[in-house]
Design a protein around this motif. Structure first.
Motif, short mmCIF file in Angstrom:
data_model
loop_
_atom_site.label_atom_id
_atom_site.label_comp_id
_atom_site.label_asym_id
_atom_site.label_seq_id
_atom_site.Cartn_x
_atom_site.Cartn_y
_atom_site.Cartn_z
N THR A 96 33.34 2.91 -11.20
CA THR A 96 32.82 4.18 -11.38
C THR A 96 32.23 4.66 -12.77
O THR A 96 31.47 5.51 -12.69
CB THR A 96 34.06 4.99 -10.93
OG1 THR A 96 34.47 4.34 -9.51
CG2 THR A 96 33.92 6.49 -10.80
N LEU A 97 32.86 4.30 -13.74
CA LEU A 97 32.51 4.42 -15.04
C LEU A 97 30.96 4.03 -15.45
O LEU A 97 30.12 4.80 -16.04
CB LEU A 97 33.40 3.86 -16.14
CG LEU A 97 34.74 4.43 -16.29
CD1 LEU A 97 35.62 3.59 -17.28
CD2 LEU A 97 35.01 5.97 -16.79
N GLY A 98 30.79 2.83 -14.67
CA GLY A 98 29.47 2.44 -14.83
C GLY A 98 28.30 3.21 -13.84
O GLY A 98 26.96 2.64 -13.70
N HIS B 24 31.74 7.25 -5.98
CA HIS B 24 30.58 7.22 -6.91
C HIS B 24 29.68 8.24 -6.64
O HIS B 24 28.77 8.93 -7.76
CB HIS B 24 29.85 5.69 -6.58
CG HIS B 24 30.52 4.76 -6.84
ND1 HIS B 24 30.13 3.28 -6.90
CD2 HIS B 24 31.67 4.52 -7.45
CE1 HIS B 24 30.99 2.21 -7.11
NE2 HIS B 24 32.17 3.12 -7.62
N ARG B 25 29.43 8.52 -5.39
CA ARG B 25 28.32 9.72 -5.21
C ARG B 25 28.77 11.00 -5.85
O ARG B 25 28.04 11.74 -6.06
CB ARG B 25 28.12 9.78 -3.52
CG ARG B 25 27.38 8.45 -2.94
CD ARG B 25 26.79 8.77 -1.81
NE ARG B 25 26.04 7.51 -1.27
CZ ARG B 25 26.50 7.08 -0.11
NH1 ARG B 25 27.26 7.19 0.64
NH2 ARG B 25 25.74 5.91 -0.10
N GLU B 26 30.01 11.21 -5.51
CA GLU B 26 30.53 12.57 -6.10
C GLU B 26 30.37 12.55 -7.61
O GLU B 26 29.94 13.80 -8.24
CB GLU B 26 32.19 12.64 -5.87
CG GLU B 26 32.54 13.17 -4.82
CD GLU B 26 33.94 12.86 -4.22
OE1 GLU B 26 34.84 12.35 -5.31
OE2 GLU B 26 34.63 13.07 -3.19
N ALA B 27 30.63 11.51 -8.45
CA ALA B 27 30.51 11.54 -9.84
C ALA B 27 28.85 11.66 -10.04
O ALA B 27 28.55 12.55 -11.12
CB ALA B 27 30.77 10.18 -10.33
N GLN B 28 28.01 11.35 -9.27
CA GLN B 28 26.52 11.30 -9.45
C GLN B 28 26.28 12.74 -9.34
O GLN B 28 25.29 13.24 -9.97
CB GLN B 28 25.75 10.12 -8.61
CG GLN B 28 26.06 9.11 -9.20
CD GLN B 28 25.83 7.73 -7.87
OE1 GLN B 28 25.28 8.13 -6.68
NE2 GLN B 28 25.94 6.55 -8.21
N SER C 124 29.20 10.07 -19.94
CA SER C 124 29.30 11.18 -19.30
C SER C 124 30.48 11.17 -18.17
O SER C 124 30.79 12.28 -17.73
CB SER C 124 28.05 10.85 -18.13
OG SER C 124 26.94 10.79 -18.67
N ILE C 125 31.25 10.00 -18.26
CA ILE C 125 32.55 10.23 -17.63
C ILE C 125 33.53 9.73 -18.40
O ILE C 125 33.46 8.87 -19.32
CB ILE C 125 32.65 9.14 -16.23
CG1 ILE C 125 31.70 9.16 -15.54
CG2 ILE C 125 33.98 9.39 -15.62
CD1 ILE C 125 31.81 8.51 -13.93
N VAL D 36 30.94 -1.87 -8.37
CA VAL D 36 30.25 -2.47 -9.41
C VAL D 36 29.59 -1.42 -10.21
O VAL D 36 29.11 -0.38 -9.62
CB VAL D 36 29.45 -3.79 -9.18
CG1 VAL D 36 30.10 -4.83 -8.62
CG2 VAL D 36 28.21 -3.33 -8.32
N PRO D 37 29.69 -1.57 -11.60
CA PRO D 37 28.60 -0.69 -12.21
C PRO D 37 27.13 -0.85 -11.96
O PRO D 37 26.72 -1.94 -11.39
CB PRO D 37 28.74 -1.24 -13.62
CG PRO D 37 29.93 -2.03 -13.86
CD PRO D 37 30.20 -2.36 -12.40
N LYS D 38 26.32 0.40 -12.05
CA LYS D 38 24.78 0.27 -11.55
C LYS D 38 24.04 -0.79 -12.34
O LYS D 38 23.11 -1.38 -11.82
CB LYS D 38 24.29 1.61 -12.11
CG LYS D 38 24.37 2.48 -11.13
CD LYS D 38 23.54 3.88 -11.31
CE LYS D 38 23.40 4.91 -9.88
NZ LYS D 38 22.63 5.74 -10.25
N SER D 39 24.52 -1.36 -13.49
CA SER D 39 23.88 -2.39 -14.26
C SER D 39 24.02 -3.91 -13.23
O SER D 39 22.98 -4.64 -13.59
CB SER D 39 24.47 -2.80 -15.59
OG SER D 39 25.95 -3.00 -15.28
N ILE D 40 24.90 -4.04 -12.48
CA ILE D 40 25.08 -5.13 -11.83
C ILE D 40 23.85 -5.34 -10.74
O ILE D 40 23.22 -6.41 -10.80
CB ILE D 40 26.45 -5.42 -11.15
CG1 ILE D 40 27.76 -5.26 -12.22
CG2 ILE D 40 26.44 -6.70 -10.14
CD1 ILE D 40 27.31 -6.26 -13.22
#
Length: 318
Positions: free
Chosen positions: A137-139, A110-114, A145-146, A83-87
């Motif tokens: 992942t976009l979230g 997710h961790r790679e993207a961060q 940023s992505i 889920v996006p971080k907003s959730i």
């Protein structure tokens, strides 16, 4: 009584549930055991209607958004797709008992993207727009940023601020061959782009596609057991078509089989997407056994022994 025609079935192994799916389903069932019904689940826990209906019957309530969940002290579970971080932030504001059943291989993406974002790299995500895993992942990062790239043409026309500061991640359930083509295109257009240390496509997706590639050239037809909204199941059907199988169909239940298509076949491949339970494979094979005399051969391309522990909140107290 007329003798049934002979049919040789090549049964792909591995097939069906992967470790991330087992963990997600177990998380819902364990939460129901510990807390009792209802347990709320945001989005289908895995993309299989049979599994979802089974969990509903046990007391799981599926919602698309947290706004549909009343104020409750019951668990709210996030699906295997992430889920996006907003959730989680919204769940925290509402004091929900949130349990994250995201597949650990999606969490890795997710961790790679961060990490890339922390190193000031623009991140490109190879994936399918609107798929819950891609939305999640976009979230993970601030808007913009992505950037999502879906086709080689997207890569050709892509405008980025700094070609020397790029990285990419991919959805975990894509076609292995399509993704290789996309990654090659990214390296061709952006020679300095940074990729994951280990590819993002999950082991289960790769293994199931490999087994289909092995049998597709010599069977008359292929059945992929799975739901139409399951990305990895759809990719298996496409891999069958591309690998030379004249009839490649995605089927959820025996009642969905188009029997006219299979009347004259003598060889059939069967596999199942990573979110399809083995009971459905057996149901479809039983339906073929009513019409044909079966000879079954298992075609194995890998041994899977991957296991993911339950989310921490659901593990037994030592």
């Amino acid at each position: 009584m007329t003798a049934k025609p002979k049919l040789r079935i090549y049964l792909c192994a591995p097939r069906g549930f992967c470790a991330g799916v087992v963990r997600a389903i177990d998380a819902v069932e364990r939460a129901l055991q510990i807390y009792g019904a209802p347990v709320y689940v945001r989005h289908e826990i895995v993309h299989n209607k049979y599994v979802v209906e089974g969990l509903k019957a046990k007391g799981a309530i599926f919602v698309e958004e947290l706004s549909e969940v009343p104020d409750t002290d019951k668990p709210v579970i996030f699906s295997a797709h992430g889920v996006p971080k907003s959730i989680p932030a919204e769940a925290g504001r509402r004091n929900f008992l949130a349990i994250d059943a995201t597949c650990p291989l999606v969490t890795k993406v997710h961790r790679e993207a961060q990490s890339h974002h922390k190193h000031n790299r623009q991140v490109l995500l190879v994936g399918h727009a609107g798929h819950p895993e891609v939305v999640g992942t976009l979230g993970q990062l601030p808007p913009g940023s992505i950037l999502l790239v879906q086709t080689p043409e997207d890569i050709e026309t892509l405008q980025v601020a700094d070609e020397a500061n790029l990285a990419y991640v991919t959805q975990t359930t894509l076609s292995v061959d399509d993704t290789r083509q996309m990654v090659d295109k990214l390296h061709e257009r952006f020679p300095l782009i940074v990729g994951p240390q280990r590819e993002d496509i999950c082991y289960a997706t790769t293994n199931r596609q490999e087994a289909v590639k092995r049998i597709a050239p010599f069977v008359d037809a292929l059945i992929v057991v799975g739901s139409s909204n399951s990305s990895n199941s759809q990719r298996l059907k496409e891999v069958g078509e591309r690998s030379g199988c004249p009839i490649s169909r995605l089927v959820l239940r025996a009642e969905d089989v188009e029997w006219d298509l299979f009347r004259d076949i003598t060889t059939l491949g069967i596999t199942a997407g990573a979110s399809a339970p083995e009971v459905l494979v057996e149901e479809i094979m039983d339906a073929f056994a009513e019409r044909f005399e079966l000879e079954i051969e298992i075609v194995s391309t890998a041994d899977e022994s991957v296991f993911f522990p339950l989310p921490r909140e659901l593990r037994p107290v030592a």
